[in-house]
Design an enzyme around this catalytic site. Sequence first.
Site, PDB file in Angstrom:
ATOM      1  CE  LYS A 197      56.885 -27.896   3.851  1.00  0.00           C
ATOM      2  NZ  LYS A 197      58.827 -28.073   2.767  1.00  0.00           N
ATOM      3  NE  ARG A 207      56.772 -23.528  -2.231  1.00  0.00           N
ATOM      4  CZ  ARG A 207      55.074 -24.295  -2.228  1.00  0.00           C
ATOM      5  NH1 ARG A 207      54.064 -23.471  -2.869  1.00  0.00           N
ATOM      6  NH2 ARG A 207      55.008 -24.435  -1.600  1.00  0.00           N
ATOM      7  CE  LYS A 219      56.209 -28.109  -3.444  1.00  0.00           C
ATOM      8  NZ  LYS A 219      57.815 -27.419  -2.938  1.00  0.00           N
ATOM      9  CD  GLU A 235      52.538 -36.774   9.202  1.00  0.00           C
ATOM     10  OE1 GLU A 235      53.251 -37.715   9.344  1.00  0.00           O
ATOM     11  OE2 GLU A 235      51.643 -37.218   8.417  1.00  0.00           O
ATOM     12  CE  LYS A 250      58.657 -24.940   5.960  1.00  0.00           C
ATOM     13  NZ  LYS A 250      59.602 -24.824   4.738  1.00  0.00           N
ATOM     14  CB  SER A 276      59.822 -17.052   2.682  1.00  0.00           C
ATOM     15  OG  SER A 276      58.498 -17.851   2.485  1.00  0.00           O
ATOM     16  CE1 TYR A 315      64.788 -18.122   5.434  1.00  0.00           C
ATOM     17  CE2 TYR A 315      62.764 -17.604   5.664  1.00  0.00           C
ATOM     18  CZ  TYR A 315      63.372 -18.573   5.385  1.00  0.00           C
ATOM     19  OH  TYR A 315      63.576 -19.734   5.037  1.00  0.00           O
TER      20      TYR A 315
HETATM   21  C1  PBG Z   1      61.097 -27.523   0.600  1.00  0.00           C
HETATM   22  C2  PBG Z   1      60.941 -26.568   1.591  1.00  0.00           C
HETATM   23  C3  PBG Z   1      59.625 -25.319   1.716  1.00  0.00           C
HETATM   24  C4  PBG Z   1      59.912 -24.371   2.696  1.00  0.00           C
HETATM   25  C5  PBG Z   1      61.402 -24.999   3.337  1.00  0.00           C
HETATM   26  N1  PBG Z   1      61.847 -25.945   2.912  1.00  0.00           N
HETATM   27  C6  PBG Z   1      58.958 -24.521  -0.214  1.00  0.00           C
HETATM   28  C7  PBG Z   1      57.822 -25.481   0.275  1.00  0.00           C
HETATM   29  O1  PBG Z   1      57.937 -26.492   1.338  1.00  0.00           O
HETATM   30  O2  PBG Z   1      57.336 -25.486  -0.986  1.00  0.00           O
HETATM   31  C8  PBG Z   1      59.639 -22.815   3.352  1.00  0.00           C
HETATM   32  C9  PBG Z   1      60.063 -21.569   3.471  1.00  0.00           C
HETATM   33  C10 PBG Z   1      59.999 -20.680   3.912  1.00  0.00           C
HETATM   34  O3  PBG Z   1      58.931 -20.484   3.106  1.00  0.00           O
HETATM   35  O4  PBG Z   1      60.599 -19.947   3.925  1.00  0.00           O
HETATM   36  N2  PBG Z   1      61.185 -28.522   1.089  1.00  0.00           N
END
Ligand code: PBG
Length: 326
Positions: A197, A207, A219, A235, A250, A276, A315
């Site tokens: 991720k 968010r 992050k 990982e 991701k 997203s 989505y």
């Molecule tokens: C949080 C989480 C996030 C997403 C899925 N789980 C956001 C982040 O890590 O800040 C993002 C999903 C998306 O953008 O569609 N643990």
Amino acid sequence: MNRPRRNRRTLAIRSMVRETLLTPADFILPMFVHEEAQDTPIVSMPGVTRWSLPGLLRDAGAAHALGIPAVVLFPKIEEPLKSPLAEECHNDAGLVPRTIRALKAAHPTLCVITDVALDPYNSDGHDGVVRRDEHGGLTILNDETVAILCQQALCHARAGADIVAPSDMMDGRVAAIRHALDGHGFQDVAIMSYTAKYASAFYGPFRGALESAPKEGDKQTYQMDPANAREALRETLLDEAEGADMLMVKPAGPYLDIIAKVRGTTTLPVAAYQVSGEYLMLKSAAAGGWLDERAIVMESLTAIKRAGADMILTYFAKQAASWLRM
Ligand code: PBG
């Protein structure tokens, strides 16, 4: 002369030689849920809704009827319930466990996946517990966070989750969660690990949907550097050794090389999350009339599968599933 075009000449031939086929069973639908009685359109993600519980049950049923096997839940937690140690994340009477129970009762054959991370519950908006030093610097505490993630995963398992999906990127969490689940009789609850991720700007609209952005800092000390590929394989090997059942990459579209490398490194199923920001880019270009929505969505999903993803969190799941059935 070599004439590859012979294999592209007619629709019938093209359909015979096609290497990658999408089916509704490839899709996992991410769903947003809140405590309110009405269903609220998410401004940052046109076409996506933050559901009331009844609305979510209806839409999950519609998705399942289209052949989508699974949903993954993301809660919007009321501000007063957020705290530095995110206690609400393992409250058996909380929004997520209630939603899981209602979903399993309404749609017993639907696979329910939950997100395991502290950010919706944490007053700091981080995926882990935050410690501030005297200079105002932030540290995200690893082992303290993992202990809470185990409680969160157990809470979801008690409510009936089929798969827990840790998205926090703390070290050692897959092994710890596996151990906690096994120790409490949940041997059959699977772990879909967010293995690679990335600390991506593509999460912005998400968010916004949950008001879960970090209050301070970013992050980058736990999510991966977008510049790194070998690290994703490190990982991968760790998550596999720690007992993950499925791995995830991701974001998806801009990280096809990572999907392909992870696919080549593990025998486990690989999922990819079209996040997203990817959704918003395609959706807004289509809304402006600049891209053909159906064509661009199917092409982007096909590319993610071609790169090596067995499952795609998207989505567009319902839309794509209904296009595939036409
Ligand atoms: C949080 C989480 C996030 C997403 C899925 N789980 C956001 C982040 O890590 O800040 C993002 C999903 C998306 O953008 O569609 N643990």
